[in-house]
Design an enzyme around this catalytic site. Structure first.
Site, PDB file in Angstrom:
ATOM      1  N   MET A   1       0.867  -1.168   0.000  1.00 57.32           N
ATOM      2  CA  MET A   1       0.000   0.000   0.000  1.00 57.32           C
ATOM      3  C   MET A   1       0.911   1.227   0.000  1.00 57.32           C
ATOM      4  SD  MET A   1      -2.457  -1.229   3.112  1.00 57.32           S
ATOM      5  CE  MET A   1      -3.655   0.059   2.846  1.00 57.32           C
TER       6      MET A   1
ATOM      7  N   GLY B   1       2.376   3.984  -4.585  1.00 59.00           N
ATOM      8  CA  GLY B   1       2.162   4.814  -5.766  1.00 59.00           C
ATOM      9  C   GLY B   1       1.614   4.075  -6.975  1.00 59.00           C
TER      10      GLY B   1
ATOM     11  N   SER C   1      -1.566   3.431  -7.957  1.00 59.54           N
ATOM     12  CA  SER C   1      -2.661   4.101  -8.662  1.00 59.54           C
ATOM     13  C   SER C   1      -2.171   5.369  -9.343  1.00 59.54           C
ATOM     14  CB  SER C   1      -3.797   4.414  -7.683  1.00 59.54           C
ATOM     15  OG  SER C   1      -4.307   3.208  -7.139  1.00 59.54           O
TER      16      SER C   1
ATOM     17  N   GLU D   1      -6.239  -2.096  -8.466  1.00 61.98           N
ATOM     18  CA  GLU D   1      -6.713  -2.905  -7.319  1.00 61.98           C
ATOM     19  C   GLU D   1      -6.883  -4.360  -7.761  1.00 61.98           C
ATOM     20  OE1 GLU D   1      -6.590  -1.414  -4.522  1.00 61.98           O
ATOM     21  OE2 GLU D   1      -6.962   0.703  -4.934  1.00 61.98           O
TER      22      GLU D   1
ATOM     23  N   GLN E   1      -5.511  -6.982  -6.959  1.00 63.19           N
ATOM     24  CA  GLN E   1      -5.489  -8.006  -5.908  1.00 63.19           C
ATOM     25  C   GLN E   1      -6.898  -8.454  -5.545  1.00 63.19           C
ATOM     26  OE1 GLN E   1      -4.707  -4.804  -5.335  1.00 63.19           O
ATOM     27  NE2 GLN E   1      -5.882  -4.080  -3.587  1.00 63.19           N
TER      28      GLN E   1
END
Ligand SMILES: [Zn+2]
Length: 216
Positions: free
Chosen positions: A11, A14, A16, A87, A89
């Site tokens: 998380m 960077g 996104s 996203e 995952q």
């Protein structure tokens, strides 16, 4: 040759922001992207970065066939030059297979962005499938740092301020309205193993008699 590329990391690394950068650079050259995401912080059908940028995206539901979605769009005269899946995952392994099929059968580049491991340091199923299928895995190493200054490689979940290593892999819904206050923090492996968050480290520093004890 078109490629399935998995940009992976913790998380706050960077991902996104890079997804939005790729989208910006390619649309500036007249290319049209199809953007998928799931459970973005900005809400359904959005791809957003912590820096405040946001763009519209297709929300991936459990039963969405992403390959069929792109084929439908193309057959209705739509233009798709490349695909972004943020996203990733949170996508099901079967949906990752569909992304690979977009590369092989439609000959489009697919850029998938995702967190590699969850707060228990286990692979997310979608990320595992990406590691298995991707032509290339790029590990993002933007300055995500543990409170100690070391490179943060692990995601920690806190419940009411306490770090936990058990619980559902994905907490769905509005975390603010949940009974327990759930937070996330990136840590180095050493401090993830010792369950030492920044708040825990501050508390330990304030009481020098209490040495942090690593769980066995
Ligand atoms: Zn650390």
């Amino acid at each position: 040759m078109p490629e399935l590329v998995f940009f992976s990391g913790t998380m706050d690394c960077g991902k996104s922001t890079l997804a939005l950068q790729i989208e910006h650079n390619r649309s500036a050259r007249g290319l049209q992207g199809m953007i998928f995401t799931r459970d973005d912080r900005a809400g359904e059908g959005k791809l957003s970065s912590r820096l405040g940028l946001v763009t519209d995206a297709v929300e991936v539901a459990d039963d969405l066939d992403v390959y069929a979605y792109v084929v439908d769009h193309l057959s209705q005269g739509g233009k798709v030059d490349y695909v972004i899946a943020d996203e990733a995952q949170f996508l099901a392994p079967g949906q990752i297979d569909q992304l690979a099929r977009i590369v092989d059968d439609l000959e489009l580049d697919v850029y998938a962005f995702g967190i590699t491991t969850d707060f228990r340091s286990k692979l997310f199923p979608g990320s595992q499938r990406l590691v298995e299928l991707a032509d290339r895995v790029e590990v993002l190493q933007v300055e995500a740092l543990c409170w100690c200054g070391a490179r943060a490689t692990h995601n920690a979940r806190t419940v009411n301020g306490e770090m936990v290593v058990e619980g559902a892999q994905v907490v769905v819904g509005d975390v603010d309205q949940a009974e327990d206050r759930i937070g996330y923090e990136v840590l180095c492996r050493r401090h993830h193993r010792r369950r030492m968050t920044s708040a825990g480290a501050r508390a330990a520093a304030l009481s020098p008699d209490v040495l942090p004890v690593a769980p066995a």
